[in-house]
Design a protein around this motif. Sequence first.
Motif, PDB file in Angstrom:
ATOM      1  N   THR A  85       4.180  -4.062   5.671  1.00 48.74           N
ATOM      2  CA  THR A  85       4.659  -5.357   5.373  1.00 48.74           C
ATOM      3  C   THR A  85       5.980  -5.314   4.745  1.00 48.74           C
ATOM      4  O   THR A  85       6.376  -4.358   3.922  1.00 48.74           O
ATOM      5  N   THR A  86       6.859  -6.287   4.807  1.00 50.31           N
ATOM      6  CA  THR A  86       8.249  -6.341   4.102  1.00 50.31           C
ATOM      7  C   THR A  86       7.884  -6.242   2.518  1.00 50.31           C
ATOM      8  O   THR A  86       8.390  -5.422   1.760  1.00 50.31           O
ATOM      9  N   ALA A  87       6.842  -7.158   1.941  1.00 49.35           N
ATOM     10  CA  ALA A  87       6.499  -6.973   0.485  1.00 49.35           C
ATOM     11  C   ALA A  87       6.070  -5.327   0.374  1.00 49.35           C
ATOM     12  O   ALA A  87       6.474  -4.817  -0.630  1.00 49.35           O
ATOM     13  N   ASN A  88       5.382  -4.603   1.074  1.00 48.36           N
ATOM     14  CA  ASN A  88       4.934  -3.363   0.626  1.00 48.36           C
ATOM     15  C   ASN A  88       6.222  -2.480   0.664  1.00 48.36           C
ATOM     16  O   ASN A  88       6.099  -1.445  -0.049  1.00 48.36           O
ATOM     17  N   LEU A  89       6.825  -2.349   1.669  1.00 45.84           N
ATOM     18  CA  LEU A  89       8.185  -1.808   1.968  1.00 45.84           C
ATOM     19  C   LEU A  89       9.159  -1.997   0.796  1.00 45.84           C
ATOM     20  O   LEU A  89       9.853  -0.924   0.460  1.00 45.84           O
ATOM     21  N   ASN A  90       9.141  -3.003   0.173  1.00 43.40           N
ATOM     22  CA  ASN A  90      10.060  -3.087  -0.846  1.00 43.40           C
ATOM     23  C   ASN A  90       9.759  -2.366  -2.128  1.00 43.40           C
ATOM     24  O   ASN A  90      10.302  -2.347  -3.124  1.00 43.40           O
ATOM     25  N   ARG A  91       8.374  -1.836  -2.094  1.00 41.89           N
ATOM     26  CA  ARG A  91       7.968  -1.172  -3.085  1.00 41.89           C
ATOM     27  C   ARG A  91       7.500   0.231  -2.782  1.00 41.89           C
ATOM     28  O   ARG A  91       7.049   1.170  -3.601  1.00 41.89           O
ATOM     29  N   ALA A  92       7.984   0.491  -1.704  1.00 41.58           N
ATOM     30  CA  ALA A  92       7.989   2.088  -1.445  1.00 41.58           C
ATOM     31  C   ALA A  92       8.732   3.017  -2.151  1.00 41.58           C
ATOM     32  O   ALA A  92       9.654   2.377  -2.849  1.00 41.58           O
ATOM     33  N   ARG A  93       8.364   4.179  -2.614  1.00 42.25           N
ATOM     34  CA  ARG A  93       9.020   5.063  -3.384  1.00 42.25           C
ATOM     35  C   ARG A  93       9.537   6.397  -2.832  1.00 42.25           C
ATOM     36  O   ARG A  93       9.078   6.729  -1.689  1.00 42.25           O
ATOM     37  N   PRO A  94      10.678   6.763  -3.284  1.00 39.07           N
ATOM     38  CA  PRO A  94      11.317   7.978  -2.749  1.00 39.07           C
ATOM     39  C   PRO A  94      10.023   9.086  -2.747  1.00 39.07           C
ATOM     40  O   PRO A  94       9.297   9.253  -3.787  1.00 39.07           O
ATOM     41  N   GLY A  95       9.932   9.506  -1.338  1.00 35.70           N
ATOM     42  CA  GLY A  95       8.673  10.757  -1.493  1.00 35.70           C
ATOM     43  C   GLY A  95       7.498  10.064  -0.703  1.00 35.70           C
ATOM     44  O   GLY A  95       6.570  10.982  -0.002  1.00 35.70           O
ATOM     45  N   ASP A  96       7.378   8.745  -0.405  1.00 38.25           N
ATOM     46  CA  ASP A  96       6.393   8.371   0.305  1.00 38.25           C
ATOM     47  C   ASP A  96       6.611   8.722   1.951  1.00 38.25           C
ATOM     48  O   ASP A  96       7.683   9.010   2.266  1.00 38.25           O
ATOM     49  N   ILE A  97       5.413   8.974   2.658  1.00 38.50           N
ATOM     50  CA  ILE A  97       5.400   9.439   3.862  1.00 38.50           C
ATOM     51  C   ILE A  97       5.161   8.009   4.797  1.00 38.50           C
ATOM     52  O   ILE A  97       4.133   7.628   4.782  1.00 38.50           O
ATOM     53  N   VAL A  98       6.357   7.923   5.522  1.00 38.09           N
ATOM     54  CA  VAL A  98       6.272   6.609   6.181  1.00 38.09           C
ATOM     55  C   VAL A  98       6.113   6.826   7.782  1.00 38.09           C
ATOM     56  O   VAL A  98       6.735   7.905   8.436  1.00 38.09           O
ATOM     57  N   PHE A  99       5.421   5.988   8.371  1.00 34.07           N
ATOM     58  CA  PHE A  99       5.034   6.198   9.703  1.00 34.07           C
ATOM     59  C   PHE A  99       5.354   4.934  10.548  1.00 34.07           C
ATOM     60  O   PHE A  99       5.362   3.687  10.193  1.00 34.07           O
ATOM     61  N   PHE A 100       5.709   5.357  12.003  1.00 34.50           N
ATOM     62  CA  PHE A 100       6.370   4.257  12.582  1.00 34.50           C
ATOM     63  C   PHE A 100       5.682   3.920  14.067  1.00 34.50           C
ATOM     64  O   PHE A 100       4.952   4.931  14.564  1.00 34.50           O
ATOM     65  N   ASP A 101       5.550   2.626  14.494  1.00 33.84           N
ATOM     66  CA  ASP A 101       4.847   2.433  15.535  1.00 33.84           C
ATOM     67  C   ASP A 101       6.029   1.902  16.553  1.00 33.84           C
ATOM     68  O   ASP A 101       6.356   0.512  16.126  1.00 33.84           O
ATOM     69  N   TRP A 102       6.621   2.362  17.626  1.00 31.76           N
ATOM     70  CA  TRP A 102       7.747   1.661  18.362  1.00 31.76           C
ATOM     71  C   TRP A 102       7.027   0.536  19.177  1.00 31.76           C
ATOM     72  O   TRP A 102       7.835  -0.213  19.752  1.00 31.76           O
ATOM     73  N   GLY A 103       5.689   0.128  19.297  1.00 31.16           N
ATOM     74  CA  GLY A 103       5.459  -1.052  19.627  1.00 31.16           C
ATOM     75  C   GLY A 103       5.166  -2.189  18.650  1.00 31.16           C
ATOM     76  O   GLY A 103       4.630  -3.367  19.011  1.00 31.16           O
ATOM     77  N   TYR A 104       5.756  -2.067  17.245  1.00 30.68           N
ATOM     78  CA  TYR A 104       5.943  -3.123  16.492  1.00 30.68           C
ATOM     79  C   TYR A 104       4.611  -3.596  15.951  1.00 30.68           C
ATOM     80  O   TYR A 104       4.311  -4.656  15.610  1.00 30.68           O
TER      81      TYR A 104
END
Length: 244
Positions: A85-104
């Motif tokens: 979510t936008t709220a969670n991503l605004n709290r992301a920290r350097p070093g977090d492991i981020v995962f993507f879904d190209w299907g949104y």
Amino acid sequence: MGTAAGMLAEARKSLGLSGRPNYITRAYSGRHGSAFLRAAWCDMAVTYWARESGNTAAVLPGGDRAYTVWHADDFRKRGQWFSGTTANLNRARPGDIVFFDWGYSDSIGAIDHVGIVEKALGGGRVQTIEGNTGDACKRRVRSASVIAGYGRPAYSGGSPSGGSSASWMEDIVRNLPLLKRGAKGEHVQTLQALLQARSHPEVEMDGEFGPATETAVKAVQRWGGVGADGEVGPRTWPVLLRVH
């Protein structure tokens, strides 16, 4: 025990690496078999950086990973998972492991790709380092629309500070190309994700800089007070990346 700063330092060493087999796929295949020599290597890269920086336990709680779905689920099982979510991503920290879904979606089972957060930019956007993006290791800027979520490793030394916003912005823009109508590829996808985050849902993230993308760029340029020429260069990238 390792740290987030050590993990990021190791990832930065791989910037510019391209093609396969490479030292990342060779290291992984040396432990798990030759089938991995030419396989998709985004999560092999995260595995390599973790092992080389002394962060195996924190970043790989389920052991070596080449399959992103299993890796994300490792974090979920330990209560270290944050949906995209936008709220969670605004709290992301350097070093977090981020995962993507190209299907949104935010579904772990639909995850396609992985990287490491280098900087949270606000507005649901993060700067990342990713292996196997265009078969190379590169910095990217991604938005909530394509982020399924992130895992937060239990680093022993906490997360490093992100530095000043001005210096990070300069660093990002310096590595981004001039884009205009007719351009194609992952940088165009990054642009389109940023346009979506700027309230332009009509723009599809198809990697092709067509009329709809150009129209949205001009609208953002007018809003940001830069010349509305429809080209995305050093004056327009900062407007797109500006925190709301």
